[in-house]
Design a protein around this motif. Structure first.
Motif, PDB file in Angstrom:
ATOM      1  N   UNK A  42      50.210  44.688  36.691  1.00  0.00           N
ATOM      2  CA  UNK A  42      49.346  45.525  37.515  1.00  0.00           C
ATOM      3  C   UNK A  42      49.660  47.008  37.347  1.00  0.00           C
ATOM      4  N   UNK A  43      49.861  47.440  36.103  1.00  0.00           N
ATOM      5  CA  UNK A  43      50.119  48.843  35.767  1.00  0.00           C
ATOM      6  C   UNK A  43      49.536  49.122  34.388  1.00  0.00           C
ATOM      7  N   UNK A  44      49.357  50.396  34.080  1.00  0.00           N
ATOM      8  CA  UNK A  44      48.934  50.830  32.744  1.00  0.00           C
ATOM      9  C   UNK A  44      47.705  50.080  32.245  1.00  0.00           C
ATOM     10  N   UNK A  45      46.652  50.093  33.037  1.00  0.00           N
ATOM     11  CA  UNK A  45      45.416  49.412  32.644  1.00  0.00           C
ATOM     12  C   UNK A  45      44.740  50.134  31.480  1.00  0.00           C
ATOM     13  N   UNK A  46      44.168  49.377  30.569  1.00  0.00           N
ATOM     14  CA  UNK A  46      43.496  49.908  29.383  1.00  0.00           C
ATOM     15  C   UNK A  46      42.021  49.540  29.431  1.00  0.00           C
ATOM     16  N   UNK A  47      41.171  50.502  29.130  1.00  0.00           N
ATOM     17  CA  UNK A  47      39.731  50.252  29.187  1.00  0.00           C
ATOM     18  C   UNK A  47      39.308  49.265  28.111  1.00  0.00           C
ATOM     19  N   UNK A  48      38.479  48.291  28.495  1.00  0.00           N
ATOM     20  CA  UNK A  48      37.916  47.368  27.523  1.00  0.00           C
ATOM     21  C   UNK A  48      36.393  47.261  27.644  1.00  0.00           C
ATOM     22  N   UNK A  49      35.818  47.946  28.634  1.00  0.00           N
ATOM     23  CA  UNK A  49      34.365  47.962  28.766  1.00  0.00           C
ATOM     24  C   UNK A  49      33.959  49.182  29.579  1.00  0.00           C
ATOM     25  N   UNK A  50      32.750  49.654  29.332  1.00  0.00           N
ATOM     26  CA  UNK A  50      32.211  50.800  30.061  1.00  0.00           C
ATOM     27  C   UNK A  50      30.734  50.545  30.310  1.00  0.00           C
ATOM     28  N   UNK A  51      30.273  50.798  31.552  1.00  0.00           N
ATOM     29  CA  UNK A  51      28.870  50.572  31.900  1.00  0.00           C
ATOM     30  C   UNK A  51      28.325  51.790  32.623  1.00  0.00           C
ATOM     31  N   UNK A  52      27.013  51.861  32.687  1.00  0.00           N
ATOM     32  CA  UNK A  52      26.352  52.981  33.330  1.00  0.00           C
ATOM     33  C   UNK A  52      26.476  52.957  34.843  1.00  0.00           C
TER      34      UNK A  52
END
Length: 218
Positions: free
Chosen positions: A45-55
């Motif tokens: 539950x730390x250092x989250x990495x983006x894997x998706x992006x939405x409008x």
């Protein structure tokens, strides 16, 4: 989308404490501008990495690439309030696939000169070193019996060790082993002792039993 974290980063990157009205304002994009939502994941539950992006108008996202327990957060990207984090959610996918059965089982009798007891070193290949899909194996169970049935199966096997706590890695790091301490003259009274191994993973799915190995008196 629910945003309940009390901390957020403003446009300059400085951490700020959420105002009492910020939660309601995020829900109302007319009050707080949101350019997009960033969906991020992490194994802890730390250092989250983006894997998706939405409008900014999207409120649902489906994905199927989560193969192990993963923490996910949704981050609202605002030009006026920076990044505003949701509460993290732990996704735990269903796993009912058992590990492969352990292989390359060997057993060696070692004499203990101090108390006349005999030791049996039972050794086998680590599943995760043989099968890449078994990376979640958390331990092994060792069974033994004094005879085989007519079908060749071990009769009345008794569990003697749960290696979640007792297993040791061999010097080559590819194998694990455990030591079974036999009573004095045990192999004289029982000329054969049979061992077999069973692997289990973090979801307690159990593998098939390994092939049995027999130990005879030296």
């Amino acid at each position: 989308m629910r945003f309940v974290d009390n901390k957020y980063l403003d446009a300059s990157g400085t951490e700020q404490t959420r105002r009492d009205t910020l939660y309601d304002e995020v829900l109302d994009t007319a009050k707080i501008a949101v350019t997009r939502y960033s969906i991020r994941k992490a194994s802890k539950d730390t250092a989250h990495v983006e894997f998706a992006s939405v409008g900014p108008t999207v409120d649902t996202l489906r994905f199927a690439d989560i193969k192990k327990a993963t923490y996910v957060v949704v981050v609202a990207i605002s030009p006026t309030h920076g990044e505003i984090y949701s509460q993290s959610v732990l996704l735990s996918p269903k796993d009912d696939t058992p590990p492969n059965k352990p292989i390359t089982l060997t057993a060696e009798v070692i004499r203990n000169t101090t108390n006349k007891k005999q030791l049996v070193k039972v050794k086998w290949k680590r599943n995760e070193k043989v099968y890449p899909e078994d990376s979640d194996v958390s331990g092994y169970k060792i069974f033994k019996a004094n005879r085989l049935s007519k079908s060749g199966k071990i009769e009345e096997p008794s569990l003697i060790s749960d290696t979640l706590h007792t297993w040791k890695r061999d010097a080559d790091s590819l194998s694990v082993y455990m030591i079974d301490t036999l009573a004095e003259n045990a192999l004289s009274l029982n000329p054969r002792i049979y061992y077999k191994i069973q692997a289990f993973d973090k979801r307690f799915n159990h593998s098939l039993f390994s092939d049995s190995i027999v130990v005879k008196p030296k």
